[in-house]
Scaffold this active site. Structure first.
Site, PDB file in Angstrom:
ATOM      1  N   GLY A   1      22.994  40.312 -18.543  1.00  0.00           N
ATOM      2  CA  GLY A   1      23.828  39.560 -17.609  1.00  0.00           C
ATOM      3  C   GLY A   1      23.431  39.782 -16.158  1.00  0.00           C
ATOM      4  O   GLY A   1      22.722  40.729 -15.827  1.00  0.00           O
ATOM      5  N   TYR A   7     -26.220  10.512  -9.287  1.00  0.00           N
ATOM      6  CA  TYR A   7     -25.764  11.859  -9.612  1.00  0.00           C
ATOM      7  C   TYR A   7     -26.544  12.838  -8.749  1.00  0.00           C
ATOM      8  O   TYR A   7     -27.775  12.939  -8.856  1.00  0.00           O
ATOM      9  CB  TYR A   7     -25.960  12.197 -11.100  1.00  0.00           C
ATOM     10  CG  TYR A   7     -25.635  13.650 -11.335  1.00  0.00           C
ATOM     11  CD1 TYR A   7     -24.351  14.129 -11.057  1.00  0.00           C
ATOM     12  CD2 TYR A   7     -26.597  14.565 -11.745  1.00  0.00           C
ATOM     13  CE1 TYR A   7     -24.040  15.467 -11.185  1.00  0.00           C
ATOM     14  CE2 TYR A   7     -26.292  15.915 -11.878  1.00  0.00           C
ATOM     15  CZ  TYR A   7     -25.005  16.353 -11.601  1.00  0.00           C
ATOM     16  OH  TYR A   7     -24.701  17.675 -11.715  1.00  0.00           O
ATOM     17  N   GLU A  22      33.839  31.964 -14.368  1.00  0.00           N
ATOM     18  CA  GLU A  22      32.810  31.201 -15.080  1.00  0.00           C
ATOM     19  C   GLU A  22      33.418  30.042 -15.853  1.00  0.00           C
ATOM     20  O   GLU A  22      34.574  30.105 -16.283  1.00  0.00           O
ATOM     21  CB  GLU A  22      32.034  32.113 -16.027  1.00  0.00           C
ATOM     22  CG  GLU A  22      31.192  33.155 -15.320  1.00  0.00           C
ATOM     23  CD  GLU A  22      30.283  32.561 -14.258  1.00  0.00           C
ATOM     24  OE1 GLU A  22      29.454  31.701 -14.611  1.00  0.00           O
ATOM     25  OE2 GLU A  22      30.405  32.923 -13.075  1.00  0.00           O
ATOM     26  N   ALA A  75      15.088  37.813 -14.532  1.00  0.00           N
ATOM     27  CA  ALA A  75      14.805  38.318 -15.886  1.00  0.00           C
ATOM     28  C   ALA A  75      15.159  37.271 -16.936  1.00  0.00           C
ATOM     29  O   ALA A  75      15.805  36.280 -16.654  1.00  0.00           O
ATOM     30  CB  ALA A  75      15.574  39.610 -16.131  1.00  0.00           C
ATOM     31  N   ASN A 115     -31.010  18.055 -12.663  1.00  0.00           N
ATOM     32  CA  ASN A 115     -30.853  19.452 -12.243  1.00  0.00           C
ATOM     33  C   ASN A 115     -30.802  20.426 -13.400  1.00  0.00           C
ATOM     34  O   ASN A 115     -30.893  21.618 -13.212  1.00  0.00           O
ATOM     35  CB  ASN A 115     -29.578  19.607 -11.409  1.00  0.00           C
ATOM     36  CG  ASN A 115     -28.324  19.253 -12.198  1.00  0.00           C
ATOM     37  OD1 ASN A 115     -28.356  18.362 -13.053  1.00  0.00           O
ATOM     38  ND2 ASN A 115     -27.235  19.931 -11.921  1.00  0.00           N
ATOM     39  N   ARG A 121      15.735  27.730 -22.693  1.00  0.00           N
ATOM     40  CA  ARG A 121      15.914  26.282 -22.679  1.00  0.00           C
ATOM     41  C   ARG A 121      14.685  25.539 -22.143  1.00  0.00           C
ATOM     42  O   ARG A 121      14.567  24.337 -22.283  1.00  0.00           O
ATOM     43  CB  ARG A 121      17.163  25.901 -21.862  1.00  0.00           C
ATOM     44  CG  ARG A 121      18.444  26.093 -22.634  1.00  0.00           C
ATOM     45  CD  ARG A 121      19.659  25.905 -21.759  1.00  0.00           C
ATOM     46  NE  ARG A 121      19.884  27.056 -20.893  1.00  0.00           N
ATOM     47  CZ  ARG A 121      20.802  27.096 -19.931  1.00  0.00           C
ATOM     48  NH1 ARG A 121      21.563  26.044 -19.697  1.00  0.00           N
ATOM     49  NH2 ARG A 121      20.957  28.189 -19.202  1.00  0.00           N
ATOM     50  N   LYS A 172     -22.112  17.620  -7.041  1.00  0.00           N
ATOM     51  CA  LYS A 172     -21.610  18.917  -7.511  1.00  0.00           C
ATOM     52  C   LYS A 172     -22.469  19.997  -6.883  1.00  0.00           C
ATOM     53  O   LYS A 172     -23.696  19.917  -6.976  1.00  0.00           O
ATOM     54  CB  LYS A 172     -21.694  18.995  -9.031  1.00  0.00           C
ATOM     55  CG  LYS A 172     -21.008  20.220  -9.606  1.00  0.00           C
ATOM     56  CD  LYS A 172     -21.787  20.841 -10.744  1.00  0.00           C
ATOM     57  CE  LYS A 172     -23.052  21.504 -10.237  1.00  0.00           C
ATOM     58  NZ  LYS A 172     -23.899  22.056 -11.268  1.00  0.00           N
TER      59      LYS A 172
HETATM   60  C1  UD1 Z   1      25.305  32.021 -12.438  1.00  0.00           C
HETATM   61  C2  UD1 Z   1      26.701  32.472 -11.984  1.00  0.00           C
HETATM   62  C3  UD1 Z   1      27.581  31.254 -11.718  1.00  0.00           C
HETATM   63  C4  UD1 Z   1      26.914  30.350 -10.723  1.00  0.00           C
HETATM   64  C5  UD1 Z   1      25.489  29.999 -11.155  1.00  0.00           C
HETATM   65  C6  UD1 Z   1      24.775  29.275 -10.039  1.00  0.00           C
HETATM   66  C7  UD1 Z   1      27.096  34.592 -13.114  1.00  0.00           C
HETATM   67  C8  UD1 Z   1      27.833  35.280 -14.196  1.00  0.00           C
HETATM   68  N1  UD1 Z   1      27.299  33.289 -13.001  1.00  0.00           N
HETATM   69  O1  UD1 Z   1      25.461  31.364 -13.701  1.00  0.00           O
HETATM   70  O2  UD1 Z   1      28.849  31.667 -11.226  1.00  0.00           O
HETATM   71  O3  UD1 Z   1      27.691  29.172 -10.553  1.00  0.00           O
HETATM   72  O4  UD1 Z   1      24.729  31.182 -11.452  1.00  0.00           O
HETATM   73  O5  UD1 Z   1      23.485  28.860 -10.457  1.00  0.00           O
HETATM   74  O6  UD1 Z   1      26.395  35.235 -12.350  1.00  0.00           O
HETATM   75  N2  UD1 Z   1      19.296  36.883 -14.884  1.00  0.00           N
HETATM   76  C9  UD1 Z   1      18.747  38.154 -14.992  1.00  0.00           C
HETATM   77  N3  UD1 Z   1      19.203  38.990 -15.972  1.00  0.00           N
HETATM   78  C10 UD1 Z   1      20.198  38.643 -16.843  1.00  0.00           C
HETATM   79  C11 UD1 Z   1      20.734  37.347 -16.739  1.00  0.00           C
HETATM   80  C12 UD1 Z   1      20.278  36.492 -15.750  1.00  0.00           C
HETATM   81  O7  UD1 Z   1      17.872  38.518 -14.215  1.00  0.00           O
HETATM   82  O8  UD1 Z   1      20.548  39.473 -17.673  1.00  0.00           O
HETATM   83  C13 UD1 Z   1      18.794  35.982 -13.837  1.00  0.00           C
HETATM   84  C14 UD1 Z   1      18.149  34.726 -14.386  1.00  0.00           C
HETATM   85  O9  UD1 Z   1      16.734  34.862 -14.452  1.00  0.00           O
HETATM   86  C15 UD1 Z   1      18.544  33.667 -13.368  1.00  0.00           C
HETATM   87  C16 UD1 Z   1      19.791  34.225 -12.681  1.00  0.00           C
HETATM   88  O10 UD1 Z   1      19.908  35.576 -13.055  1.00  0.00           O
HETATM   89  O11 UD1 Z   1      17.527  33.499 -12.393  1.00  0.00           O
HETATM   90  C17 UD1 Z   1      21.058  33.445 -13.068  1.00  0.00           C
HETATM   91  O12 UD1 Z   1      21.280  33.596 -14.444  1.00  0.00           O
HETATM   92  P1  UD1 Z   1      21.844  32.394 -15.325  1.00  0.00           P
HETATM   93  O13 UD1 Z   1      22.003  32.892 -16.712  1.00  0.00           O
HETATM   94  O14 UD1 Z   1      21.040  31.185 -15.100  1.00  0.00           O
HETATM   95  O15 UD1 Z   1      23.315  32.238 -14.667  1.00  0.00           O
HETATM   96  P2  UD1 Z   1      24.208  30.944 -14.684  1.00  0.00           P
HETATM   97  O16 UD1 Z   1      24.785  30.751 -16.029  1.00  0.00           O
HETATM   98  O17 UD1 Z   1      23.437  29.827 -14.089  1.00  0.00           O
END
Ligand code: UD1
Ligand code: CA
Length: 467
Positions: free
Chosen positions: A81, A366, A157, A11, A386, A16, A351
């Site tokens: 999250g 061609y 984290e 999600a 053609n 970035r 083609k």
């Molecule tokens: C996460 C881990 C971290 C780990 C790292 C490895 C957590 C809190 N941290 O951090 O410990 O070292 O991955 O790559 O889990 N996503 C959702 N919904 C949300 C937020 C994120 O589906 O609300 C998905 C994102 O699409 C992504 C994945 O979860 O594919 C990871 O999320 P991201 O925000 O990239 O976590 P990191 O900060 O990389």
């Protein structure tokens, strides 16, 4: 092994990336990022996958196209999250065990995921395992905290680290977990967003589970966890993926000189040689003993055995038969069907044209919307006219016909078997089998006239130079 479902977190937009396209749909080596994570999960033995998304219909389309009914999606709105995402996903899980991974880590290996799952089968009632990696530069990743006996107690984290000792920890969380569904479900219901981000952290379940049972940290390859958050990481992940793809072909008996660019979906037969600057894309299949020389670009095409593609040949959505030789600088546009032993040379463009076995067109032509018979010879500068500005029409050339250089065949038109079109003819009516078509302005020779003509031109030039 008992049954297993994957929950894949995908999600959020991935701000970035600075893109209108959802992050997990950005491709590396010809496939979207998400494809690799889902595929690795299936190769590791999961039966079904639940992908957590922000509701982008393009993601649903991709998943159903590539994996069918084995994958379903569920929307997390708003994204609060990774812990919240996992909770949303795990609601759909009906198996006893679950594998959780992220959609943005395409380099994860299926063998590692399978190993992560097999940890649950070890004696001692394992309830949760997570993959870890040892990194020289752990910055940005969650760190693995262990007790004096080496047991995992917590994942913390980057933002929430305390003191120099924790900052120095090099073992990080790869973001991949295997566990008992009920245990995780219960732990996910308990986590709170009381951290610097105000988010639900999936990683908080580690400490919760570790209180009552053992959590195993399994060390994986350092490149497996590379997550794509921006375009620089996208390029980095792609480079690693392309290297793995080349290694796979090298093991299968393909010689690569230098660094060709080969998409994940490409197949290449034994004893083929691919030059460094060649690009092979999409659903392309190259046969055995082929040479794909410098600068060739082949996309979504099938190439038979023993084919020679000389430098800078471009082949798109077409097929090339055994022993054919194309190029340099031949351009096959979509729906060209080039049969065995055909030769096409410099600056020949086709083609939607079938060139039958053994036919030749060696220079500058061609050939659009045509059907060229076996062993026919098409001379330099031949054009299939053609298109009349409104519709496309077909040119048919019989077997063993000869088309002299600089001829225009105005379609729709049929040249019979064994027929002969004299050089420079504009063919507007069908030519019967074995007939000669000759359509030129009658030539006149004025004897002794050339020196007089030259003298006249010289005088004009001299007059022009005088002030
Ligand atoms: C996460 C881990 C971290 C780990 C790292 C490895 C957590 C809190 N941290 O951090 O410990 O070292 O991955 O790559 O889990 N996503 C959702 N919904 C949300 C937020 C994120 O589906 O609300 C998905 C994102 O699409 C992504 C994945 O979860 O594919 C990871 O999320 P991201 O925000 O990239 O976590 P990191 O900060 O990389
Ligand atoms: Ca990430």
């Amino acid at each position: 092994m008992s049954r297993l479902t994957a929950v894949i977190l995908a999600a959020g937009l991935g701000t970035r990336m600075k893109s209108a396209l959802p992050k997990v749909l950005h491709p590396i080596a010809g496939r979207p990022l998400l494809h690799y994570a889902v595929r690795a999960a299936f190769e590791a033995g999961v039966e079904r996958a639940v992908v957590v998304t922000s509701g982008h219909p393009q993601i649903d389309e991709l998943l159903s196209r590539e994996f069918g009914e084995r994958v379903s999606t569920v929307t997390q709105d708003p994204p609060r999250g990774t812990g919240d995402a996992a909770r949303v996903g795990i609601e759909r899980v009906q198996t006893e065990r679950v594998l959780i991974l992220c959609g943005d880590t395409p380099l994860v290996r299926a063998e590692e995921l399978a190993r992560l799952v097999s940890v649950l089968e070890q004696p001692g009632a394992q309830e949760l395992s997570l993959m870890t990696c040892a990194l020289d530069n752990p910055h940005g990743y969650g760190r693995i905290l262990r007790d004096s006996a080496g047991r995992v107690t917590e994942v913390r984290e980057q933002r929430d680290l305390n003191g120099a000792e924790q900052h120095a920890l090099r073992e990080v969380n790869a973001g991949m977990y295997a566990g008992k569904t009920e245990v995780l479900r219960r732990a996910l219901a308990q986590i709170e967003p009381n951290n610097s981000q105000g988010e639900y952290y999936l990683t908080d379940v580690i400490a919760l589970v570790a209180r009552s049972s053992q959590v195993t940290g399994m060390l994986g390859h350092a490149d497996s966890l590379l997550g794509v958050n921006d375009r620089a990481q996208l390029a980095e992940a792609e480079e690693i993926m392309l290297r793995r793809i080349r290694l796979r072909h090298a093991k299968n008996g393909v010689t690569m000189r230098g660094v060709p660019r080969i998409d994940d979906s490409v197949e290449i037969g034994e004893d083929s040689v691919i030059e460094g600057t060649a690009v092979l894309r999409g659903r392309t299949r190259i046969g055995k003993r082929c040479t794909i020389d410098a600068g060739c670009v082949v996309e979504d095409s099938t190439v038979g055995d023993g084919v020679l593609l000389k430098p800078y040949t471009v082949v798109s959505s077409s097929s090339v038969g055994d022993g054919a030789q194309l190029g340099p600088f031949t351009h096959l546009r979509p729906q060209s069907d080039i049969e065995a032993e055909v030769h096409l040379g410099n600056f020949v463009e086709t083609k939607n044209t079938r060139v039958r076995r053994g036919a030749k067109a060696n220079h500058l032509a061609y050939l659009g919307d045509g059907d060229i018979g076996e062993r026919a010879n098409v001379g330099a500068g031949t054009i299939f006219c053609n298109y009349d500005g409104f519709n496309k029409h077909k040119t048919v050339i019989g077997a063993d016909a000869f088309i002299g250089s600089d001829s225009q065949l105005v379609a729709p038109i049929t040249i019979g078997r064994g027929a002969y079109v004299a050089s420079g003819t504009t063919v507007v009516t069908d030519v019967p089998d074995d007939a000669l078509a000759l359509g030129r302005i009658k030539q006149e020779n004025k004897l002794g006239y050339a020196p007089k003509l030259k003298a006249r031109f010289a005088a004009i030039k001299a007059a022009a130079k005088k002030p």
